[in-house]
Design a protein around this motif. Structure first.
Motif, PDB file in Angstrom:
ATOM      1  N   ILE B 335      -4.871  52.829  45.415  1.00 35.90           N
ATOM      2  CA  ILE B 335      -5.545  53.764  44.560  1.00 35.90           C
ATOM      3  C   ILE B 335      -5.391  53.514  43.289  1.00 35.90           C
ATOM      4  N   LEU B 336      -4.140  53.056  42.508  1.00 40.43           N
ATOM      5  CA  LEU B 336      -3.910  52.702  41.197  1.00 40.43           C
ATOM      6  C   LEU B 336      -4.729  51.310  40.973  1.00 40.43           C
ATOM      7  N   GLU B 337      -4.864  50.591  41.897  1.00 34.43           N
ATOM      8  CA  GLU B 337      -5.656  49.225  41.520  1.00 34.43           C
ATOM      9  C   GLU B 337      -6.936  49.541  41.323  1.00 34.43           C
ATOM     10  N   PHE B 338      -7.329  50.644  42.187  1.00 36.30           N
ATOM     11  CA  PHE B 338      -8.797  50.779  42.183  1.00 36.30           C
ATOM     12  C   PHE B 338      -8.995  51.619  40.661  1.00 36.30           C
ATOM     13  N   PHE B 339      -8.200  52.514  40.289  1.00 40.84           N
ATOM     14  CA  PHE B 339      -8.471  53.137  38.926  1.00 40.84           C
ATOM     15  C   PHE B 339      -8.378  51.820  37.931  1.00 40.84           C
ATOM     16  N   ILE B 340      -7.562  51.213  37.892  1.00 44.45           N
ATOM     17  CA  ILE B 340      -7.370  50.178  37.026  1.00 44.45           C
ATOM     18  C   ILE B 340      -8.618  49.274  36.946  1.00 44.45           C
ATOM     19  N   ASN B 341      -9.424  48.825  38.095  1.00 40.82           N
ATOM     20  CA  ASN B 341     -10.726  48.205  38.129  1.00 40.82           C
ATOM     21  C   ASN B 341     -11.736  49.080  37.607  1.00 40.82           C
ATOM     22  N   GLU B 342     -11.718  50.197  38.018  1.00 40.41           N
ATOM     23  CA  GLU B 342     -12.745  51.236  37.805  1.00 40.41           C
ATOM     24  C   GLU B 342     -12.875  51.985  36.440  1.00 40.41           C
ATOM     25  N   SER B 343     -11.553  51.845  35.642  1.00 34.98           N
ATOM     26  CA  SER B 343     -11.333  52.533  34.405  1.00 34.98           C
ATOM     27  C   SER B 343     -12.695  51.976  33.260  1.00 34.98           C
ATOM     28  N   CYS B 344     -13.357  52.425  32.803  1.00 35.94           N
ATOM     29  CA  CYS B 344     -14.197  51.976  32.007  1.00 35.94           C
ATOM     30  C   CYS B 344     -13.795  51.236  30.779  1.00 35.94           C
ATOM     31  N   GLY B 345     -12.732  51.696  30.026  1.00 32.10           N
ATOM     32  CA  GLY B 345     -12.092  51.133  28.938  1.00 32.10           C
ATOM     33  C   GLY B 345     -12.244  51.899  27.850  1.00 32.10           C
TER      34      GLY B 345
ATOM     35  N   PHE C 163     -19.224  46.146  23.417  1.00 38.25           N
ATOM     36  CA  PHE C 163     -18.092  45.892  24.376  1.00 38.25           C
ATOM     37  C   PHE C 163     -18.746  45.256  25.483  1.00 38.25           C
ATOM     38  N   ILE C 164     -17.825  44.330  26.101  1.00 34.73           N
ATOM     39  CA  ILE C 164     -18.101  43.864  27.480  1.00 34.73           C
ATOM     40  C   ILE C 164     -16.960  44.094  28.256  1.00 34.73           C
ATOM     41  N   ASN C 165     -17.149  43.847  29.397  1.00 34.43           N
ATOM     42  CA  ASN C 165     -16.174  43.960  30.559  1.00 34.43           C
ATOM     43  C   ASN C 165     -15.689  45.535  30.756  1.00 34.43           C
ATOM     44  N   ARG C 166     -14.713  45.898  31.321  1.00 34.88           N
ATOM     45  CA  ARG C 166     -14.428  47.178  31.353  1.00 34.88           C
ATOM     46  C   ARG C 166     -12.899  47.231  31.665  1.00 34.88           C
ATOM     47  N   GLY C 167     -12.565  48.349  31.532  1.00 34.50           N
ATOM     48  CA  GLY C 167     -11.069  48.552  31.839  1.00 34.50           C
ATOM     49  C   GLY C 167     -10.287  47.974  30.577  1.00 34.50           C
ATOM     50  N   GLY C 168      -9.120  47.526  31.298  1.00 31.75           N
ATOM     51  CA  GLY C 168      -8.100  46.665  30.214  1.00 31.75           C
ATOM     52  C   GLY C 168      -8.777  45.391  29.701  1.00 31.75           C
ATOM     53  N   GLU C 169      -9.926  44.896  30.495  1.00 30.95           N
ATOM     54  CA  GLU C 169     -10.660  43.547  30.104  1.00 30.95           C
ATOM     55  C   GLU C 169     -11.360  43.969  28.757  1.00 30.95           C
ATOM     56  N   VAL C 170     -11.775  45.019  28.527  1.00 34.17           N
ATOM     57  CA  VAL C 170     -12.694  45.193  27.494  1.00 34.17           C
ATOM     58  C   VAL C 170     -12.277  44.813  26.103  1.00 34.17           C
ATOM     59  N   ARG C 171     -13.407  44.181  25.489  1.00 39.84           N
ATOM     60  CA  ARG C 171     -13.379  43.467  24.104  1.00 39.84           C
ATOM     61  C   ARG C 171     -14.772  43.519  23.386  1.00 39.84           C
ATOM     62  N   VAL C 172     -14.778  43.353  22.151  1.00 42.99           N
ATOM     63  CA  VAL C 172     -15.907  43.378  21.644  1.00 42.99           C
ATOM     64  C   VAL C 172     -16.767  42.141  21.540  1.00 42.99           C
ATOM     65  N   ALA C 173     -18.172  42.044  21.673  1.00 39.93           N
ATOM     66  CA  ALA C 173     -18.506  40.680  21.797  1.00 39.93           C
ATOM     67  C   ALA C 173     -19.994  40.784  21.083  1.00 39.93           C
ATOM     68  N   ALA C 174     -20.344  39.540  20.549  1.00 42.29           N
ATOM     69  CA  ALA C 174     -21.404  39.426  20.072  1.00 42.29           C
ATOM     70  C   ALA C 174     -22.388  38.372  20.655  1.00 42.29           C
ATOM     71  N   GLY C 175     -23.741  38.512  20.810  1.00 41.23           N
ATOM     72  CA  GLY C 175     -24.409  37.681  21.451  1.00 41.23           C
ATOM     73  C   GLY C 175     -24.036  37.313  23.113  1.00 41.23           C
TER      74      GLY C 175
END
Lengths: 146, 403, 888
Positions: B335-345, C163-175
């Motif tokens: 579930i935690l992995e799921f939330f990590i993956n699904e968090s919009c950021g 922003f691109i990607n989501r969660g912890g991978e989020v970063r600002v991008a252009a083009g």
């Protein structure tokens, strides 16, 4: 592609348009040129299209493959042995580190709950749904869907 | 899919054993009669008042009173209003909306249209998650039929009421189940939730007043209006009237969808589904955003208020049974992995918090981190996250640590 | 009406709907936040600005002041939560402050100190994007606050970032994920709003530590907007430039203003005077050079008369310098032969608006545009030439729902924001304007009361306009008649409508007619003399407004007082202590003609570059070559300076004091930030010295003293002096007490009543024909300015674009067999150049466009020097040309 885009005018159809374009394509990813065309059509900038593409997991932008296998590995399937199925599937298709196998024609994606918990463990191959799987059954399905 | 109606219910309210995926089947069972009657007779207020009196609560997880939403939108003057049906069923272990979409699409269409009529909207969307290819196909087909038969479109029942309903597909994102993220997605954007207030009833799609309800919520509406709020209130509990769909899966003899009165016990649901496969350990109720329920709690009435009193949640109503061989901690990790993956950021606590929470939980499992530390972080995330996704782990951990 | 709000037990009054965080800060509460910024919409993502409202923890930035609020701004729980969230925020942040150039200027550092959280460097794994010519993005230092993304979208209207990607991978991008592949034009709004070192100027990265540094306020030179800039200086070098958050630019800048000033200090700057001997420049002393000039000019004046000397003043120099220059020409030399490049841009505006309104300047203010209901932009590629003004227009559309009508032969950037784009054939402006007015009158949409009370000449005007039915106009202009009707209705029905125009209207043989028609349209709909409306010519150069104001024109003395008006002249004769010529002098193009006719023997050029900026360059260059004595004063050896007999090194705007008057008539300060480079001197000092040597003493101690003299002889500047600089006044400023004028013609037109001048359509001087089938038009691009003397020396600007190109329509390209990137030869009656083709549908079929900044393929070798009979402005915007593939 032009034809698909011309179906949609409003910018809110960006996701629908990407779905349609990907559905029409053999290779399930968009080129920079296509991204640019989509951006122009909806009068937005390329980064915004990229932002949407990279947000939604169904829009794989990194790899070009013929078929996408979405194998559910969320709790309901997990306790019914999905983990072993994933390992088996990747081995069987000979997947590389990008999870592409079957001579480059399959992408194996571990996905979250597909709402098929009543027939867990389950997979989706492109648009088709298969449940109550075991290794033999999965093998057979893969062969039939090559 | 197996569907069952709990045996204390005399007849199903939502579930119907006959498939109604053609319009003639639906109409021959009395479909669209309510819509016909209320539109022809201009009974907008009656729709609103029945729904309000019924005390129907949203079935998506948040259990907000439907009548309040509808009245709020009906009251606001605006040149545009929208009705949105949330069919982004993504809560792990949940498959009730899928069944409704594929088997009773016209019931949903009729309900959405009634709502639109009552609140004064002329455009509606149903947002179906992209993975539900079959549901999308079935629903598309249903929409075409409804348009052909004049139940949607211009001058419905020769009144001056116009209503268009359109399908929008998701594309793989759990957070779209959150209503404002879903609105962003309909607008064609990254599905990052908006802050609230303003709520969608005030500023929803493109900033216009918008009613947004879950599929199962809409599935109750026609019967409420047809049979009256008093009839509805006989079902369920005082504060959680009506029936609820419980998807039961996992270590169970017959995984199935059960319709039961709200307030039903978990024990009863397990019985309906043929009993546990193995020795019962616990059930995960409400999916990833839910909590564990243990043997000694098997007789708790599953209703919104009773669980809330105990600091628990019913959520989507999903019931995932674990037996003694299953590792509960693995489910938590998943579930935690799921939330990590699904968090919009978007917000800090959720984006940065879940990976750390997983780290800490692993630390707890190997003895290097205390239970308190895990609970403290999930509490911080609960209090400070922008949307429910970031707030969810609190219930999970509180219930996890009970045993 | 204020309402009561209880904060930490005390009662306050606040405006309903005010942002709660703003309110709490306004009463002195120190609340941490990162994602909130008053210039952009609320985001609510950083979750730091937590407070309790009626006992519930909420983010204050997303709350509004409402009835019965009880706010707790801090208690134990809040401080634990704030600190907790902040710890999460910096958990993965590479806060390696010791090696960061913005150390000490970072909002995260500030917060860390306040919240007592220690920062540490982290392993860098997010890829740094350094592909932009001007900036770098480091995701490892990014707090994902949205400020850059929203600044790009909401302040600049560009929306380049996501922003691109989501969660912890989020970063600002252009083009497509890197800046170089994007639509980013380098305005740097994102850098200015970034709270950390995630987005920084590349120039800053060259410095190990920004602190300590000095900051100086001055006015940008890259167009007529007059952006206020803060120049950050360290060790005698520019660290970076920021937009000052005040009128007129409110913090915004364009790529030139933010990144283009490195071009000022290149090694080839002129550092000492040069005298040409046998065709070769030799270094000389100031004494030698100034004496030579004084002697030569005196001799020529004695022998051929004062009118045999001409002077080109400069729209790039300060008001004070222009005043001194025209005074030198008039008082010392004794001629009115003084002009400057306003002749080439807005002479027709001044002429036309003088006739219609009595005042030849932008009637309203830049910031009013944002509130207009309808904006009609014509002949202005605002995004490229006045980028900051285009942001006001875009915000009007995006934020305030204004309707934009663009009338332009090219599909310019603003058309993306336009409700209507009317694509007229070049040079047919009188026709479509008359067409719109025809519709307005036919449908009774005119403002009858305004016409009756405030104007004259209506009936005569009406009879001319009656001829211009939409059908007829469609034939002339190529604009569909339905569009003309729609545009007319949209414009006429607006509560307030603004007209914005620039050289696409003015640079025609019918330039004055075009301007008169625009004035007619504004009066017809009552859109003059009120807020958010008006006739708004955008002036192209930093001080082209001021240069004209202070008299660098052949027919008027400072303050637009006619030279042939004896009373006015007398006033100046008294002030200056000499007798003055009452004969109008020569205009720019006439000067060149007169040289070739041997009527003019000497030309004095201060900071202008006619060898590149004027039409029909072959002709101009012949004149420069043949004039007996040519003096050029500049900061670099310009194309014109190469023809000079004496070249004098002037200081740049960063090395002197003075004022510029921007396009909205606002007087803005230019401050000395650096000492003059080498032996260079300010333009006004040089002119004063020559004048004194020639026997007319000019001794001023400062620019401020010159301004006092300007004020004493120029009524519209009458109440101005340097001690009012901070007020940033707009002229007319009639007296010391007068607060200046936000918009003109409020209670009456300058000339009394507004005059409808009926105008008939006439064809451009040159029409496409069988030999020259294409219509050639010229103009600016964003990355360069005028003749590129500074911009083409900038390392940053040249990285974007540094070569000439011609825009060709795909169908024409096909016909000529041209692909993008091919070298093509473009020829008109006057000349021929070779440059790269850019095949695109920005231009319509049958037309081509060339930017004029590039000396290696000077567009002005091709342009037509046919003049508007009234304003003497040449027709830069229409020439017939042919284009063929060059065989290489």
């Amino acid at each position: 592609m032009e034809e698909i885009l011309n179906r949609y005018r409003d910018r809110s159809y960006l996701i629908e348009a990407i779905h349609d374009i990907l559905d029409e394509k053999d290779e399930k990813s968009l080129t920079d040129d296509e991204i640019k065309k989509i951006a122009r059509h909806f009068k937005i900038n390329t980064a915004e299209v990229l932002g949407v593409l990279t947000f939604y997991t169904m829009f794989s932008v990194k790899w070009k493959v013929k078929h996408t296998i979405r194998i559910c590995n969320s709790p309901a399937c997990y306790i019914k042995g999905a983990k072993e199925l994933v390992t088996f599937l990747k081995n069987y298709l000979g997947c590389d580190k990008n999870n592409i196998g079957g001579n480059g024609s399959f992408l194996v994606e571990e996905v979250e709950c597909l709402g098929l918990c009543d027939v867990a463990p389950a997979v989706m191959i492109d648009d088709k749904v298969f449940g109550n799987l075991n290794k033999e059954k999965l093998k057979k399905i893969i062969e039939e869907n090559k | 899919m197996k569907i069952k109606v709990e045996n204390s219910l005399s007849s199903p309210v939502i579930l119907s054993f006959s498939k109604e995926d053609t319009i003639s089947a639906y109409v021959s069972n009395g479909g669209f009669e309510v819509l016909d009657d209320f539109i022809i007779n201009g009974k907008k207020k009656e729709i609103l008042s029945e729904v309000t009196k019924s005390d129907l609560k949203g079935r998506g997880g948040a259990a907000f009173k439907v009548g309040i939403k509808w009245n709020a939108v009906a009251k606001i003057e605006s040149d545009k209003k929208f009705v949105v049906c949330n069919a982004d069923e993504g809560e792990p272990g949940t498959f009730k909306d899928r069944w409704l979409l594929e088997n009773r699409p016209f019931l949903i269409i009729e309900a959405i249209t009634l709502c639109a009529y009552a609140v004064g909207a002329s455009k509606g969307y149903i947002y179906i998650r992209g993975e539900y290819k079959n549901s999308i196909k079935t629903f598309k087909n249903a929409l075409t039929q409804a348009y052909e038969e004049g139940f949607l479109g211009k001058n419905i029942f020769n009144s001056n009421f116009n209503f268009d309903l359109e399908i929008r597909q998701g594309a793989g994102s759990y957070v779209c189940g959150e209503e404002t993220a879903l609105l962003e997605s309909i607008e064609g954007k990254r599905a990052q939730p908006r802050f609230k207030p303003p709520f969608p009833v005030e500023k929803g799609l493109w900033g216009y007043p918008t009613v947004i309800n879950n599929v199962e919520t809409f599935a109750n509406v026609v019967n409420i209006i047809k049979n009256g709020a008093n009839w509805f209130k006989q079902l369920g509990t005082e504060n959680s009237p009506g029936t609820k769909l419980f998807p039961v899966s996992g270590r169970i003899q017959e995984p199935c969808l059960v319709e039961a009165n709200l307030g039903v016990s978990l024990e009863k649901l397990i019985e309906e589904a043929g009993g546990v496969d193995g020795e019962f350990q616990c059930a995960l109720v409400g999916g990833a955003a839910g909590n564990f329920i243990y043997e000694k709690e098997l007789n708790y009435p599953l209703s919104y208020e009773t669980l809330k009193e105990k600091g628990m949640v019913l959520g989507s109503g999903a019931v995932l049974i674990l037996n003694r061989n299953d590792k509960k901690e693995e489910i938590v990790e998943k579930i935690l992995e799921f939330f990590i993956n699904e968090s919009c950021g978007k917000c800090t606590p959720c984006r940065e918090g879940y990976p750390i929470l997983l780290e800490k939980f692993n630390g707890y499992l190997n003895g290097s981190v205390s239970m308190d530390e895990v609970l403290k972080l999930s509490e911080l995330m609960f209090k400070t996250s922008l949307c429910a996704l970031g707030q969810s782990s609190k219930f999970l951990f509180e219930s996890y640590f009970k045993v | 009406m204020g309402i009561k709000v209880k904060v930490d037990g005390k009662e306050y009054t606040a405006e309903r709907e005010t942002n709660l965080l703003e309110f709490l800060r306004s009463i002195g509460k120190d609340i941490p936040s990162l994602c909130y910024h008053p210039k952009i919409s609320e985001t609510g993502s950083c979750r730091l600005c937590l407070v309790k409202v009626n006992g519930k923890v909420v983010t204050s930035c997303t709350q509004k002041v409402a009835d019965s609020l009880e706010v707790t701004t801090n208690d134990e729980e809040i401080s634990i939560l704030r600190k907790g969230v902040f710890e999460l925020l910096v958990h993965n942040l590479n806060a390696d402050c010791d090696s960061c150039s913005i150390d000490g200027l970072c909002e995260v550092q500030d917060l860390a100190q306040k919240l007592d959280v220690s920062l540490t460097g982290k392993k860098v794994d997010g890829l740094i994007d350094a592909t932009s010519p001007v900036l770098q993005y480091d995701p490892n230092k990014c707090v994902k606050c949205y400020r850059c993304i929203k600044a790009c979208q909401e302040i600049q209207g560009k929306g380049v970032l996501s922003f691109i990607n989501r969660g912890g991978e989020v970063r600002v991008a252009a083009g497509f994920g890197s800046w170089e592949t994007s639509e980013c034009d380098g305005c740097g709004e994102c850098i200015q709003i970034c709270p950390t070192g995630a987005l920084v100027e590349k120039s800053v990265l060259k410095t190990q530590k920004m602190l300590p540094f000095e900051k100086f306020r001055t006015t940008c030179i890259y167009c007529g907007v007059g952006c206020q800039i803060d120049v950050w200086v360290k060790g005698g070098k520019i660290l970076k430039v920021e937009g000052a958050d005040e009128i007129p630019n409110r913090g915004s800048l364009c790529v030139k203003g933010r990144f283009g000033f490195d071009g000022v200090f290149k090694p080839d700057r002129l550092k000492y005077p040069l005298i040409k001997e046998n065709g070769i420049f030799k270094q000389s002393s100031w004494d030698e050079a100034l004496n030579l000039i004084a002697q030569k000019l005196s001799k020529i004046k004695d022998k051929y008369g004062a009118d045999s000397i001409c002077g080109l003043s400069s729209a790039k120099c300060t008001n004070e310098e222009n005043y001194i220059f025209q005074k030198f020409m008039r008082a010392t030399i004794g001629t009115n032969n003084v002009d400057h490049c306003a002749r080439l841009c807005h002479a027709s505006t001044v002429a036309g608006l003088m006739m219609s309104f009595g005042s030849g300047a932008m009637t309203n203010s830049i910031d009013e545009l944002e509130q207009s209901d309808v904006i009609l932009v014509t002949g202005s590629n605002t995004t490229e030439a006045h980028p900051v003004i285009s942001a006001f227009i875009k915000r009007a559309v995006i934020k305030n729902g204004a309707k934009l009508i663009v009338v332009d032969p090219r599909r310019i950037d603003l058309t993306r924001f336009a409700t209507l784009h009317l694509q007229q054939k070049n040079g047919t402006d009188v026709a479509w304007l008359n067409g719109m007015m025809n519709v307005i009158l036919n449908e009774g949409l005119e403002d009858r009361e305004f016409i009756k009370e405030r104007t004259e000449g209506f009936e005569e005007f009406r009879s001319v306009v009656n001829e211009y039915t939409p059908e007829k106009v469609e034939k002339i202009t190529g604009i569909k008649k339905e569009l003309i009707v729609e545009a007319a209705r949209l414009f006429a029905k607006a509560k307030s409508a603004s007209i914005v125009f620039a050289m696409g209207i003015t640079q025609h043989t019918t330039g004055t007619d075009n301007v008169l028609s625009i004035a007619n349209l504004a009066m017809l709909t009552g859109n003059v003399g009120k807020l958010y409306s008006g006739v708004n010519p955008l002036r192209g150069q930093n001080n082209v407004q001021g240069a004209g104001d202070v008299g660098a024109l052949p027919n008027v003395l400072p303050g637009y007082q006619k030279v042939n008006d004896e009373n006015r002249r007398k006033k100046f004769e008294e002030a200056w202590g000499v007798s003055l010529s009452g004969k109008s002098g020569l205009t720019v193009i006439e000067m060149m003609n007169a040289i070739l006719e041997d009527k003019v023997k000497a030309l004095f050029v201060m900071g202008e570059n006619p060898a590149l900026s004027d039409p029909n360059l072959k002709h101009v260059r012949e004149a420069l070559e043949s004039v007996d004595f040519l003096v050029v004063q500049d900061i670099y050896l310009s194309e014109t300076a190469e023809y000079a007999d004496v070249v004098l090194p002037a200081c740049s705007f960063l090395e002197k004091e003075g004022t510029f008057t921007n396009t909205e008539r606002r007087i803005l300060k230019v401050n000395k930030i650096f000492e003059p480079l080498g032996d260079s001197r300010t333009d006004w000092q040089i002119i004063c010295d020559i004048s004194t040597l020639m026997g007319y003493e000019m001794r001023y101690k400062s620019a401020s003293e010159i301004m006092d003299e300007i004020a004493s002889v120029t009524p519209i500047y009458g109440g101005f002096s340097y001690n009012r600089l901070d007020e940033k006044l707009q002229w007319p400023i009639w007296s010391k007490e007068h607060k200046g004028t936000k918009f003109l013609h409020k209670d009456g037109f300058t000339r009394g009543k507004g005059k409808f001048v009926p105008v008939d359509y006439i064809n451009p001087a040159e029409m496409p024909n069988d030999d020259y089938p294409l219509i050639l038009s010229t103009g600016r691009i964003l990355y360069h300015y005028h003749t590129g003397t500074i911009s083409r020396r900038s390392d940053y600007l040249t990285e974007y674009i540094n070569e000439p190109f011609i825009e060709v329509h795909p169908e024409d390209a096909k016909e000529c067999g041209v692909k993008s990137g091919d070298l093509v030869r473009v020829t008109t009656n006057r000349g021929s150049i070779v440059l790269k083709a850019l095949v695109c549908n920005v231009v319509f079929k049958g037309s081509v466009f060339i930017p004029f900044h590039f000396k290696e393929a000077a567009a002005n070798l091709l342009t037509n020097d046919a003049l508007d009979p009234i304003a003497k402005i040449p027709e830069f915007k229409v020439a017939s040309a042919k284009c063929r593939v060059e065989k290489v």
